[in-house]
Design a protein around this motif. Structure first.
Motif, PDB file in Angstrom:
ATOM      1  N   SER A   8       0.858  -1.195   0.000  1.00 57.59           N
ATOM      2  CA  SER A   8       0.000   0.000   0.000  1.00 57.59           C
ATOM      3  C   SER A   8       0.886   1.235   0.000  1.00 57.59           C
ATOM      4  O   SER A   8       1.151   1.835   1.052  1.00 57.59           O
ATOM      5  N   GLY A   9       1.334   1.612  -1.183  1.00 59.00           N
ATOM      6  CA  GLY A   9       2.329   2.682  -1.309  1.00 59.00           C
ATOM      7  C   GLY A   9       1.889   4.021  -0.764  1.00 59.00           C
ATOM      8  O   GLY A   9       2.507   4.582   0.131  1.00 59.00           O
ATOM      9  N   ARG A  10       0.765   4.560  -1.290  1.00 57.57           N
ATOM     10  CA  ARG A  10       0.350   5.911  -0.895  1.00 57.57           C
ATOM     11  C   ARG A  10      -0.075   5.966   0.574  1.00 57.57           C
ATOM     12  O   ARG A  10       0.243   6.926   1.282  1.00 57.57           O
ATOM     13  N   THR A  11      -0.791   4.951   1.035  1.00 55.90           N
ATOM     14  CA  THR A  11      -1.193   4.923   2.439  1.00 55.90           C
ATOM     15  C   THR A  11       0.018   4.886   3.357  1.00 55.90           C
ATOM     16  O   THR A  11       0.057   5.558   4.396  1.00 55.90           O
ATOM     17  N   THR A  12       1.016   4.104   2.964  1.00 58.76           N
ATOM     18  CA  THR A  12       2.230   4.014   3.763  1.00 58.76           C
ATOM     19  C   THR A  12       2.969   5.348   3.786  1.00 58.76           C
ATOM     20  O   THR A  12       3.519   5.745   4.825  1.00 58.76           O
ATOM     21  N   GLU A  13       2.973   6.068   2.669  1.00 59.23           N
ATOM     22  CA  GLU A  13       3.632   7.375   2.616  1.00 59.23           C
ATOM     23  C   GLU A  13       2.936   8.364   3.545  1.00 59.23           C
ATOM     24  O   GLU A  13       3.600   9.131   4.257  1.00 59.23           O
ATOM     25  N   TRP A  14       1.584   8.381   3.521  1.00 58.37           N
ATOM     26  CA  TRP A  14       0.852   9.276   4.412  1.00 58.37           C
ATOM     27  C   TRP A  14       1.104   8.927   5.870  1.00 58.37           C
ATOM     28  O   TRP A  14       1.275   9.804   6.727  1.00 58.37           O
ATOM     29  N   ALA A  15       1.135   7.636   6.157  1.00 57.36           N
ATOM     30  CA  ALA A  15       1.402   7.207   7.537  1.00 57.36           C
ATOM     31  C   ALA A  15       2.797   7.641   7.972  1.00 57.36           C
ATOM     32  O   ALA A  15       2.999   8.083   9.112  1.00 57.36           O
ATOM     33  N   ALA A  16       3.772   7.521   7.052  1.00 57.16           N
ATOM     34  CA  ALA A  16       5.137   7.934   7.379  1.00 57.16           C
ATOM     35  C   ALA A  16       5.195   9.439   7.653  1.00 57.16           C
ATOM     36  O   ALA A  16       5.892   9.884   8.580  1.00 57.16           O
TER      37      ALA A  16
END
Length: 355
Positions: free
Chosen positions: A28-36
């Motif tokens: 989950s690329g974009r979700t992981t980026e937002w979480a980061a």
């Protein structure tokens, strides 16, 4: 209860996400980026919170320096990650440094003076300490951001690397000399008149804060590269005329937010000297430490760096420096002084999007 636990949970969660990134990002690329991004912001606040606890145990101005160096390390890690990510962006170091100076001298200082003046009518500061801050900030800013354009090499568009190296050495020497004066020779110039309100942390609180401060800084460093990639992709889609300036300003605004809150709270408690020590110390540390590190990294990885400011930026920088001298010239400040600083800040923000 949860609010007290967050400074301890964010560093752990940030480190966990950084180590689990190779597994989570493909899923989950974009979700992981937002979480980061969210975890990194929370971890930054955690770092500042733990640095405040550590500083409560240390004598001033050493306590303020803990906060300053913590923010500087975070800023270096984030900006260097962004500088090394993707294509060469030679103006990012200068834009980050300019943004820090302008945000602090006009935005943070203006907000402190305005809110403090509205609540207490007039506030006093130690002119000797502020003169030390401003004299070094002025010298470093002009040497590093204005002089490279005025040299013969600068006129050709390719400043001599030897000239830049000498300027950076001078910048570090000036900052080191200031630290000696602040912490050893003239410590009393940087102390407020009333430091009795500070609650000293217990021994267990102190060592717990030290441990989680280190964890927080490590989490930010590990997450910064992943967040930098996401920010770069987002800004590329916006079609901005000067994306480096906007990116540098956004990063600086995020990194300065915890310190801004600390400074504003101190100003509202009528502890303007402490507020200005934190704010101006952040600006001085950025131009005295962050910029030389970024320039050194750029030459180590063979990437071009541009330090000379554009004409509108030079005018705003010099105006902010002159205004700061005038604002603290009498040793007393009020709400009008803060309002003038904030007007310059809003004009600077406007020129980021419409240069």
């Amino acid at each position: 209860m949860l609010r007290r636990l967050l400074p301890f949970l964010f560093p752990i969660a940030g480190l966990a996400l950084a180590f689990a990134w190779p597994v989570l990002y493909p899923l989950s690329g974009r979700t992981t980026e937002w979480a980061a991004s969210l975890l990194m912001m929370g971890t930054i606040f955690s770092a500042v919170s733990h640095a405040d606890t550590v500083s409560a145990r240390l004598p001033q101005p050493f306590g303020t320096l803990v906060l300053t160096f913590s923010v500087t390390l975070i800023e270096v890690s984030v900006l260097v990650s962004m500088m090394l990510n993707g294509e060469n962006n030679p103006t990012l170091p200068r834009e980050a440094v300019l943004s820090t100076v302008m945000f602090v001298l006009t935005g943070v200082v203006g907000l402190c003076l305005l809110l403090g003046g509205l609540r207490h009518r007039e506030q006093e500061v130690r002119q000797q300490g502020l003169s030390g801050f401003l004299s070094v900030i002025m010298a470093i800013s002009v040497l590093a951001l204005v002089l490279p354009h005025a040299t013969m090499a600068g006129e050709t568009g390719t400043p001599n690397p030897i000239d830049i190296a000498v300027i950076m050495v001078g910048v570090v020497l000036l900052y080191g000399s200031f630290l000696f004066m602040q912490t050893v020779r003239h410590r009393d110039h940087f102390l407020g008149w009333d430091e009795s309100e500070e609650r000293e942390a217990t021994r267990s609180e102190f060592w717990s804060a030290v441990a989680f401060l280190l964890l927080s800084l490590g989490g930010v460093v590990l997450l910064s590269n992943h967040v930098a990639e996401g920010v770069e992709r987002f800004m590329d889609r916006q079609g901005l005329s000067d994306p480096d300036a906007v990116v540098g300003a956004i990063v600086v605004a995020i990194l300065l937010l915890p310190e801004t809150i600390t400074a504003v709270r101190a100003a509202r408690r009528n502890r303007l000297q402490r507020a200005l020590n934190a704010a101006l110390g952040s600006a001085l540390a950025t131009i005295g430490l962050t910029m030389p590190v970024m320039v050194a990294v750029s030459y180590m990885v063979d990437r071009q760096v541009t330090l000379a400011l554009d004409p509108e930026d030079r005018v705003q920088l010099l105006l902010a420096l002159v205004l700061s001298i005038v604002s603290f010239g009498t040793g007393k400040t009020n709400a009008l002084t803060g309002l003038v600083h904030l007007v310059l800040f809003f004009v600077y923000v406007m020129t980021l999007f419409s240069p």
